[in-house]
Design a protein around this motif. Structure first.
Motif, short mmCIF file in Angstrom:
data_model
loop_
_atom_site.label_atom_id
_atom_site.label_comp_id
_atom_site.label_asym_id
_atom_site.label_seq_id
_atom_site.Cartn_x
_atom_site.Cartn_y
_atom_site.Cartn_z
N ILE A 23 51.50 116.67 94.72
CA ILE A 23 52.07 115.48 94.72
C ILE A 23 52.04 114.99 95.84
CG2 ILE A 23 54.17 114.29 93.94
CD1 ILE A 23 54.84 116.48 92.24
N PHE A 24 51.76 113.62 96.18
CA PHE A 24 51.41 113.15 97.50
C PHE A 24 52.55 112.01 97.75
CE2 PHE A 24 47.43 114.99 96.42
CZ PHE A 24 46.89 115.64 97.56
N PHE A 25 53.12 112.14 98.76
CA PHE A 25 54.14 111.12 99.12
C PHE A 25 53.45 110.21 100.58
CE2 PHE A 25 56.49 114.27 96.98
CZ PHE A 25 57.54 113.46 96.24
N LEU A 26 53.44 109.02 100.23
CA LEU A 26 52.95 108.15 101.41
C LEU A 26 54.02 107.27 101.81
CD1 LEU A 26 49.64 106.94 99.19
CD2 LEU A 26 49.90 109.15 100.31
N ASP A 27 53.71 106.90 103.16
CA ASP A 27 54.64 105.91 103.57
C ASP A 27 53.97 104.59 103.30
OD1 ASP A 27 52.30 105.24 105.38
OD2 ASP A 27 53.26 106.33 107.13
N ARG A 29 52.44 102.45 105.06
CA ARG A 29 51.00 102.12 105.30
C ARG A 29 49.84 103.11 104.46
NH1 ARG A 29 50.39 99.48 109.94
NH2 ARG A 29 48.35 100.70 110.34
N CYS A 30 50.23 103.61 103.60
CA CYS A 30 49.34 104.72 102.80
C CYS A 30 49.12 106.07 103.61
CB CYS A 30 48.31 103.96 102.11
SG CYS A 30 48.84 102.73 101.14
N ALA A 31 49.78 106.46 104.46
CA ALA A 31 49.51 107.51 105.27
C ALA A 31 50.41 108.84 104.40
CB ALA A 31 49.92 107.71 106.72
N VAL A 32 49.76 109.83 104.41
CA VAL A 32 50.45 110.92 103.83
C VAL A 32 51.59 111.71 104.61
CG1 VAL A 32 50.22 113.42 102.68
CG2 VAL A 32 48.36 111.68 102.28
N VAL A 33 52.78 111.67 104.05
CA VAL A 33 53.93 112.24 105.01
C VAL A 33 54.27 113.46 104.55
CG1 VAL A 33 54.76 109.92 105.82
CG2 VAL A 33 55.43 110.76 103.73
N ARG A 34 54.00 113.69 103.28
CA ARG A 34 54.48 115.08 102.80
C ARG A 34 53.73 115.29 101.33
NH1 ARG A 34 59.09 116.47 99.28
NH2 ARG A 34 59.99 114.64 98.61
N THR A 35 53.33 116.66 101.30
CA THR A 35 52.87 116.95 99.75
C THR A 35 53.68 118.03 99.28
OG1 THR A 35 51.33 118.52 100.48
CG2 THR A 35 50.61 116.34 100.57
N VAL A 36 53.82 118.11 97.82
CA VAL A 36 54.35 119.20 97.24
C VAL A 36 53.34 119.69 96.16
CG1 VAL A 36 56.18 119.62 95.15
CG2 VAL A 36 56.49 118.07 97.03
N SER A 37 52.90 121.07 96.27
CA SER A 37 52.15 121.85 95.29
C SER A 37 52.92 121.98 94.02
CB SER A 37 51.88 122.97 96.20
OG SER A 37 51.19 122.71 97.45
N PHE A 38 51.83 122.22 93.11
CA PHE A 38 52.17 122.59 91.62
C PHE A 38 52.41 124.32 91.88
CE2 PHE A 38 50.34 118.47 90.74
CZ PHE A 38 51.50 117.73 89.88
N PRO A 39 53.31 124.79 91.14
CA PRO A 39 53.25 126.28 91.12
C PRO A 39 52.40 126.94 90.23
CG PRO A 39 55.24 125.34 89.82
CD PRO A 39 54.52 124.09 90.36
N SER A 40 51.73 126.16 89.37
CA SER A 40 50.55 126.95 88.69
C SER A 40 49.59 125.52 88.40
CB SER A 40 51.07 127.45 87.18
OG SER A 40 51.82 126.48 86.43
#
Length: 309
Positions: A23-27, A29-40
């Motif tokens: 799951i990608f979180f963007l600011d 300006r559409c820059a990735v500021v953090r990501t969250v991985s799926f556990p499976s």
């Protein structure tokens, strides 16, 4: 895809590449500021929704072959490091679905993709619990309005539902096909009744390459869309388009930005490729006020989903 006060939350419609199973979180300006991985590994994520408390719901509900014994929702609570998987099962038969809404109580609603102009609504029969499979209940059907809007899939593209979104104030919801957006008022907070008994206001979304995402801008004045680009010609850049949202007939929702037929505008240029070597920004036409793009296979980050059970 969903818009937030900080920017956007997006997912890929595909899970072939491990680096994109996030799951990608963007600011803004559409820059990735953090990501969250799926556990499976997700199987086929197809939509996003955000609750009033900021909870992110990822709809792992795609089933092109209509063969999955269960479908799923991933729930990412505010501040959580990983989403939690909730499995569900249909009461009748497997369905392919690409659209998710939350009702005013925060209950997830799954809208099937359909194919003949009729789609069905399902919701969990009880509280979702990790490790358990919750039965779904059928809540009614929606007749997709008939239009003549041009799209790559001709009449077939007008009779399916590929995405959904709720307005920030909860007083409107929108479903989309490959050709059009259908907005419904939710005057008494009853989303199911709005969809099954309400009258849609139609915004044409003509000739989008493969339109499968829609969201409202944070002010509720615009509909933001983007096409999946995995099957598009090499070098195609996903374009986020903005259309005026229609004004509610029963609320004090803000007026649309223009009158007459909607004229889409491309608003921002930026896209993200997330690969093993880190984050890289590519030029690409994108729409203001909401999400990036959902391109699963092409390498550009998108707004959608993936999952496997």
């Amino acid at each position: 895809m969903v818009a937030t006060d900080e920017g956007y939350v997006v997912i890929n419609d595909g899970a072939e590449d491990e680096a994109r199973r996030r799951i990608f979180f963007l600011d803004q300006r559409c820059a990735v500021v953090r990501t969250v991985s799926f556990p499976s590994r997700p199987r086929d994520t197809e939509d996003l929704a955000i609750g009033r408390d900021g909870t992110i719901w990822v709809a792992d509900i795609g089933d092109n072959d209509r063969s999955r014994p269960t479908v799923a929702l991933w729930r990412l609570a505010p501040g959580a490091k990983q989403p939690v998987l909730h499995r569900m099962t249909y009461p009748d038969r497997p369905h392919d679905a690409e659209a998710l809404l939350l009702d005013t109580a925060g209950r997830p609603l799954i809208i099937t993709k359909g194919g003949s102009g009729t789609v069905f609504l399902y919701a969990p029969t009880g509280a979702l619990r990790p490790g358990a499979t919750t039965p779904l209940a059928a809540l009614g059907q929606v007749t997709v309005p008939t239009t003549s809007t041009s799209n790559p899939f001709s009449f077939l593209g007008r009779g399916v539902i590929t995405g959904a979104a709720s307005a920030p104030d909860g007083r409107r919801v929108v479903l989309r096909s490959y050709a059009d957006a259908f907005e419904y008022d939710v005057p008494a907070g009853d989303v199911v009744r709005a969809l099954t008994a309400g009258t849609a206001r139609i915004t044409p979304l003509p000739d989008e390459p493969q339109g499968e995402s829609i969201t409202y801008s944070r002010d509720g004045r615009s509909l933001l869309t983007v096409s999946e680009s995995a099957d598009q010609p090499s070098g195609t850049r996903p374009t986020i388009l903005r259309y005026p949202a229609t004004a509610s007939t029963v609320t004090s929702a803000p007026p649309p930005e223009s009158t007459g037929p909607a004229a889409p505008t491309a608003v921002r240029r930026a896209a993200e490729e997330v690969g093993g070597g880190g984050e890289r920004t590519w030029p690409l036409a994108a729409g203001a006020g909401t999400l990036l793009a959902l391109l699963a296979l092409a390498g550009v980050l998108g707004w959608r989903h993936t999952a496997r059970r």
